[in-house]
Write a protein that holds these residues in place. Sequence first.
Motif, short mmCIF file in Angstrom:
data_model
loop_
_atom_site.label_atom_id
_atom_site.label_comp_id
_atom_site.label_asym_id
_atom_site.label_seq_id
_atom_site.Cartn_x
_atom_site.Cartn_y
_atom_site.Cartn_z
N MET A 22 -31.19 -21.86 28.93
CA MET A 22 -32.17 -21.01 28.26
C MET A 22 -32.60 -21.59 26.92
N PHE A 23 -31.68 -22.23 26.21
CA PHE A 23 -31.98 -22.77 24.89
C PHE A 23 -32.01 -24.29 24.90
N ASP A 24 -32.39 -24.86 26.03
CA ASP A 24 -32.45 -26.31 26.17
C ASP A 24 -33.49 -26.88 25.19
N PRO A 25 -33.06 -27.72 24.24
CA PRO A 25 -33.99 -28.20 23.21
C PRO A 25 -35.02 -29.21 23.70
N GLN A 26 -34.91 -29.66 24.95
CA GLN A 26 -35.89 -30.65 25.40
C GLN A 26 -37.27 -30.03 25.63
N TRP A 27 -37.33 -28.68 25.76
CA TRP A 27 -38.61 -28.01 25.98
C TRP A 27 -39.13 -27.44 24.67
N TYR A 28 -40.40 -27.59 24.44
CA TYR A 28 -41.01 -27.17 23.17
C TYR A 28 -40.95 -25.66 23.00
N LEU A 29 -40.48 -25.19 21.85
CA LEU A 29 -40.35 -23.78 21.50
C LEU A 29 -39.54 -22.98 22.51
N ARG A 30 -38.62 -23.66 23.17
CA ARG A 30 -37.82 -23.00 24.21
C ARG A 30 -36.98 -21.86 23.62
N ARG A 31 -36.24 -22.13 22.56
CA ARG A 31 -35.39 -21.11 21.96
C ARG A 31 -36.21 -19.93 21.44
N GLU A 32 -37.32 -20.23 20.78
CA GLU A 32 -38.15 -19.17 20.22
C GLU A 32 -38.70 -18.26 21.32
N LYS A 33 -39.17 -18.86 22.42
CA LYS A 33 -39.73 -18.06 23.50
C LYS A 33 -38.67 -17.19 24.15
N MET A 34 -37.49 -17.75 24.41
CA MET A 34 -36.45 -16.98 25.07
C MET A 34 -36.00 -15.80 24.23
N ILE A 35 -36.03 -15.91 22.91
CA ILE A 35 -35.58 -14.83 22.03
C ILE A 35 -36.70 -13.85 21.72
N ILE A 36 -37.85 -14.35 21.27
CA ILE A 36 -38.93 -13.47 20.81
C ILE A 36 -39.55 -12.70 21.97
N TYR A 37 -39.75 -13.36 23.11
CA TYR A 37 -40.29 -12.65 24.28
C TYR A 37 -39.39 -11.48 24.65
N GLN A 38 -38.08 -11.72 24.66
CA GLN A 38 -37.15 -10.65 25.03
C GLN A 38 -37.16 -9.52 24.01
N MET A 39 -37.26 -9.86 22.73
CA MET A 39 -37.30 -8.82 21.71
C MET A 39 -38.53 -7.93 21.87
N ALA A 40 -39.68 -8.55 22.16
CA ALA A 40 -40.90 -7.76 22.38
C ALA A 40 -40.72 -6.82 23.56
N MET A 41 -40.16 -7.32 24.64
CA MET A 41 -39.95 -6.47 25.83
C MET A 41 -38.97 -5.36 25.55
N ILE A 96 -46.50 -8.86 30.80
CA ILE A 96 -47.06 -10.14 30.33
C ILE A 96 -45.96 -11.07 29.84
N PHE A 97 -45.18 -10.62 28.88
CA PHE A 97 -44.19 -11.51 28.29
C PHE A 97 -42.91 -11.59 29.13
N GLY A 98 -42.69 -10.60 29.98
CA GLY A 98 -41.60 -10.73 30.93
C GLY A 98 -41.90 -11.81 31.95
N ALA A 99 -43.15 -11.83 32.44
CA ALA A 99 -43.54 -12.89 33.38
C ALA A 99 -43.49 -14.25 32.69
N ALA A 100 -43.98 -14.33 31.45
CA ALA A 100 -43.93 -15.60 30.72
C ALA A 100 -42.49 -16.06 30.53
N PHE A 101 -41.59 -15.13 30.26
CA PHE A 101 -40.17 -15.45 30.08
C PHE A 101 -39.60 -16.07 31.35
N PHE A 102 -39.81 -15.44 32.50
CA PHE A 102 -39.22 -15.93 33.74
C PHE A 102 -39.90 -17.22 34.22
N PHE A 103 -41.19 -17.34 34.04
CA PHE A 103 -41.87 -18.58 34.43
C PHE A 103 -41.35 -19.75 33.60
N ASP A 104 -41.20 -19.54 32.30
CA ASP A 104 -40.68 -20.61 31.45
C ASP A 104 -39.22 -20.90 31.73
N LEU A 105 -38.47 -19.89 32.14
CA LEU A 105 -37.05 -20.08 32.42
C LEU A 105 -36.84 -20.91 33.67
#
Length: 260
Positions: A22-41, A96-105
């Motif tokens: 989930m927090f793999d640093p090789q992907w751009y803004l990976r950590r931010e998306k996994m945390i902020i998307y979940q907080m919004a949801m 919206i952001f739940g789908a974005a979370f799972f697609f990015d995951l």
Amino acid sequence: MAVIWGLDLREIQWGKFASKNMFDPQWYLRREKMIIYQMAMIFMVVSESVGTAALSDYVDQQDYLERYYPGSHIHNNDIVGIASFNIFMGVSVATIFGAAFFFDLFWPDRYESPGVKLAWKISAVAVCIGTFADALAYTVIVATHKCWVDGVSGDEESMLLRNAGQPSWVYRHNPKAVASIVLLWVGLVFTIASTFILFKYYAHLEAFGPKSHAALAAEKGQEEQVSVSDPPKPTPPPVPQYPENPNYFSDKYTPAETVV
């Protein structure tokens, strides 16, 4: 397993929820998306859940009072309506952001057409606007409005008010409604942050791809190291034949110095 919209369903694995992935640093803004998307949801869903409890209380109160006082009519459509809209916005943000979370995951390196990227951006902006309108209207209604009754008068009205019970007819005195608003404003902040991250990610994606700057630099360094440590061997030129090559020996030729 099937491939739908270019997405390999075999990538849907429980192991993808591990923090290492989930927090793999090789992907751009990976950590931010996994945390902020979940907080919004989370905050939007909790806000709508608490608001649903408040809405249900007012609907039950209205049904009870109008059943025992047939001539009365309880006016609470404002709180019922805005709480219902809050449910809609909570579901929209989670979609919206739940789908974005799972697609990015599951598919961080997936291909998306320009139309799909535009749809993501429009959807993110739309839920931001809708959530802001929801929070503003919800706050004004709860802070300034209250239930009121018509169809009865005199002693019957006084008796109805005494029997009203909970929830309070003054919306700002209802802790569930107030808690729902507080959670909604926090959810709005994370929804705006999620939209900003989504736009920033797509700008990076179009320029550099889904990998982070660190991952791209590491890959480039590895390529340069391989090229320096193991340079390609040059192809030797063909050996010229006699008489161009004086060292060439063949029975077909006789060196000039042996001729008498």
